[in-house]
Enzyme design. Structure first.
Site, PDB file in Angstrom:
ATOM      1  N   HIS A 153       0.874  -1.185   0.000  1.00  5.15           N
ATOM      2  CA  HIS A 153       0.000   0.000   0.000  1.00  5.15           C
ATOM      3  C   HIS A 153       0.909   1.232   0.000  1.00  5.15           C
ATOM      4  CE1 HIS A 153      -2.679   2.996   1.913  1.00  5.15           C
ATOM      5  NE2 HIS A 153      -3.683   2.235   1.533  1.00  5.15           N
ATOM      6  N   ASP A 209       3.334  -4.393   8.055  1.00  8.83           N
ATOM      7  CA  ASP A 209       2.106  -3.613   7.895  1.00  8.83           C
ATOM      8  C   ASP A 209       0.949  -4.572   8.166  1.00  8.83           C
ATOM      9  OD1 ASP A 209      -0.204  -2.467   6.968  1.00  8.83           O
ATOM     10  OD2 ASP A 209       0.680  -1.614   5.155  1.00  8.83           O
ATOM     11  N   GLN A 222      -4.271  -5.057   7.154  1.00  7.43           N
ATOM     12  CA  GLN A 222      -5.279  -5.999   6.645  1.00  7.43           C
ATOM     13  C   GLN A 222      -5.176  -7.373   7.302  1.00  7.43           C
ATOM     14  OE1 GLN A 222      -7.670  -4.988   4.818  1.00  7.43           O
ATOM     15  NE2 GLN A 222      -6.919  -3.122   3.852  1.00  7.43           N
ATOM     16  N   LYS A 269     -10.180  -0.404  10.876  1.00  9.88           N
ATOM     17  CA  LYS A 269     -10.340  -1.622  10.071  1.00  9.88           C
ATOM     18  C   LYS A 269     -10.689  -2.827  10.928  1.00  9.88           C
ATOM     19  CE  LYS A 269      -7.062  -0.174   6.464  1.00  9.88           C
ATOM     20  NZ  LYS A 269      -7.935   0.338   5.417  1.00  9.88           N
ATOM     21  N   CYS A 305      -4.888   2.509  -3.478  1.00  8.42           N
ATOM     22  CA  CYS A 305      -3.607   2.998  -2.947  1.00  8.42           C
ATOM     23  C   CYS A 305      -2.494   1.976  -3.154  1.00  8.42           C
ATOM     24  CB  CYS A 305      -3.706   3.390  -1.469  1.00  8.42           C
ATOM     25  SG  CYS A 305      -4.925   4.639  -1.155  1.00  8.42           S
TER      26      CYS A 305
HETATM   27  N1  C6P Z   1      -6.186   0.567   2.976  1.00 10.70           N
HETATM   28  C1  C6P Z   1      -8.029   0.227   1.448  1.00 10.70           C
HETATM   29  O1  C6P Z   1      -9.133   0.513   0.977  1.00 10.70           O
HETATM   30  P1  C6P Z   1      -4.773   3.905   7.235  1.00 10.70           P
HETATM   31  O2  C6P Z   1      -5.385   4.713   6.128  1.00 10.70           O
HETATM   32  O3  C6P Z   1      -3.548   4.556   7.818  1.00 10.70           O
HETATM   33  O4  C6P Z   1      -5.759   3.448   8.261  1.00 10.70           O
HETATM   34  O5  C6P Z   1      -4.286   2.529   6.552  1.00 10.70           O
HETATM   35  C2  C6P Z   1      -3.392   2.571   5.471  1.00 10.70           C
HETATM   36  C3  C6P Z   1      -3.148   1.198   4.923  1.00 10.70           C
HETATM   37  C4  C6P Z   1      -1.896   0.638   5.075  1.00 10.70           C
HETATM   38  N2  C6P Z   1      -1.639  -0.607   4.652  1.00 10.70           N
HETATM   39  C5  C6P Z   1      -2.576  -1.367   4.057  1.00 10.70           C
HETATM   40  C6  C6P Z   1      -2.230  -2.762   3.632  1.00 10.70           C
HETATM   41  C7  C6P Z   1      -3.855  -0.849   3.864  1.00 10.70           C
HETATM   42  O6  C6P Z   1      -4.779  -1.608   3.281  1.00 10.70           O
HETATM   43  C8  C6P Z   1      -4.157   0.469   4.295  1.00 10.70           C
HETATM   44  C9  C6P Z   1      -5.491   1.083   4.046  1.00 10.70           C
HETATM   45  C10 C6P Z   1      -7.522   1.017   2.639  1.00 10.70           C
HETATM   46  O7  C6P Z   1      -7.344  -0.701   1.008  1.00 10.70           O
HETATM   47  C11 C6P Z   1      -7.638   2.480   2.403  1.00 10.70           C
HETATM   48  S1  C6P Z   1      -6.634   3.050   1.090  1.00 10.70           S
END
Ligand code: C6P
Length: 421
Positions: free
Chosen positions: A132, A209, A212, A235, A376
């Site tokens: 991401h 990370d 997910q 999430k 993203c």
């Molecule tokens: N992915 C998606 O629709 P934040 O925005 O900081 O809570 O998470 C960022 C992020 C980082 N790593 C991974 C693997 C992610 O999936 C995400 C967030 C969302 O896939 C929003 S773009």
């Protein structure tokens, strides 16, 4: 299309769904909401909402500042939430749990604090083609500041990490391996245990990370042995605005503070300052007090259900979704076989007609919420030669009936576009 009863699902989804007021919503013309955008953000049960309302109504004040009883109450609840996070990921000490604004905030903290202090020209950050942007851009920025280099492990045609390339690209120059545990597009579950072990032999640190993965499958940071883990509250049924950076104590202790301000200091003089001990050193300013308490309530909720049951339920939905969507005969799926991946199903129609954005818009008319775009993860989409995919992603409250609604709506989308041709 008929729904097979789920034989392996131990989750009582009727009971679970009753906890989520938003899932009972009907949209235009009484169409029920089919919420399949959980990789973007999840919904919250009443228990989480209530924990936050309760705090605002009865216990709210700033934390770690007041000498009054309300501030003590608020501080206790905030620190209880930290303890819940610690137990949830099996960290060895509360000092290792830093509240951040989310996964993005947590990764930026490490890139800025550890990265600026430790990297220079000749050093490499090894990440992957499936990251991401949150686990990509902060490292690019670090490389720009320090002269270090970003190197990426490629992804195979079936959406897995190319582990032979990983072995080749991991060298004595690698100082940090930054990898997602689960891809937000492909649903790929990466072999993080193996990655951590190899990276440590090579002398590199590892940042996972967990955006997910942490909401969907149990993680034990002690057993895993990684160095940093980042994840987001929103999430996993918690509120937005709060996330977690877990880091090994000795690393966090050696790192300089990232943001400066109130709370993160022991002493301030006009000519300098001394930082506070962990975890305050990395929590400058008023922290996300109520969101952290909400995250604690979400952890309680998940704990009562059990992450094993959640993972099994999502696995069943993913396999089922691939089966019924596959019956359309016109979809191209991305990622590993359904049996091997997390609850994320990304697809396009063959020849990319209709386009992923049109799919999402047309599904919306049927009350089906999915995400469309690059999610993203632009480099990953380039790898698969598409600029956008449609993505359905599941959580503990989703059902096979909802997957059927998605398939039915896609059938209609397909028919509309066939007529237009
Ligand atoms: N992915 C998606 O629709 P934040 O925005 O900081 O809570 O998470 C960022 C992020 C980082 N790593 C991974 C693997 C992610 O999936 C995400 C967030 C969302 O896939 C929003 S773009």
């Amino acid at each position: 299309m008929t729904t097979d009863a789920c034989r392996t699902c131990p989750l009582d989804t009727d009971k679970i769904r009753a906890d989520f007021p938003i899932l009972a919503k009907t949209l235009h013309d009484g169409v029920p909401l089919t919420y399949l955008d959980n990789a973007a953000t999840t919904q919250r049960p009443r228990q989480v909402i209530q924990a936050m309302v309760e705090t605002y109504e009865h216990h709210y004040a700033n934390v770690h500042r007041g000498i009054h009883w309300l501030s003590d109450q608020s501080t206790d609840l905030y620190e209880d939430a930290r303890e819940k996070v610690r137990t949830f990921i099996n960290a060895s000490a509360r000092e290792e749990v830093i509240f951040t604004t989310g996964t993005t905030g947590a990764i930026n903290l490490v890139a800025r604090s550890w990265g600026d202090a430790n990297l220079g020209p000749g050093d490499e950050i090894l990440l992957t083609e499936m990251e991401h942007h949150s686990n990509l851009v902060p490292w690019h920025q670090l490389a720009e500041r320090t002269g270090a280099k970003v190197v990426a492990v490629p992804v195979t045609d079936d959406g897995k990490l190319d582990l032979e390339s990983f072995d080749r690209l991991l060298t004595e120059r690698t100082r940090m391996v930054a990898v997602t545990a689960v891809s937000n597009v492909l649903g790929t579950i990466n072999p993080i245990e193996q990655i951590v072990a190899k990276a440590h032999v090579a002398g590199a640190l590892v940042l996972i990370d967990g955006a997910q993965s942490v909401p969907h499958r149990a993680i034990d940071v002690e057993a895993l042995g990684a160095d940093f883990l980042a994840f987001s509250g929103h999430k996993m049924m918690g509120p937005s605005g709060v996330g977690v950076l877990w880091g090994k104590r000795e690393l966090l202790e050696a790192m300089p503070p990232f943001l400066g301000g109130g709370s993160m200091i022991r002493r301030v003089r006009l000519d300098g300052f001394e930082p506070a001990d962990l975890p305050a050193k990395f929590e400058a300013g008023t922290p996300p007090i109520v969101p952290a308490i909400g995250l604690g309530a979400a952890i309680d909720y998940l704990g009562a259900i059990g992450l094993g049951a959640v993972a099994q339920h999502e696995h069943d939905l993913t396999v089922y979704a691939h089966r019924v969507l596959g019956e359309l005969g016109t979809l191209r799926f991305f990622g590993p076989p359904p049996e091997e991946k997390s609850g994320i199903v990304s697809f396009v129609f063959e020849n990319n007609r209709p386009h992923a954005h049109d799919i999402a818009q047309l599904l919306d008319r049927h009350g089906v919420a999915v995400r469309a775009g690059h999610h993203c993860a632009m480099p990953l989409h380039k790898r698969f030669n598409v600029n956008a995919t449609a993505r359905a992603s599941f959580y503990l409250y989703n059902t096979r009936e909802e997957v059927d609604r998605l398939a039915e709506a896609l059938t209609q989308v397909q028919q509309v576009f066939r007529r237009r041709r």
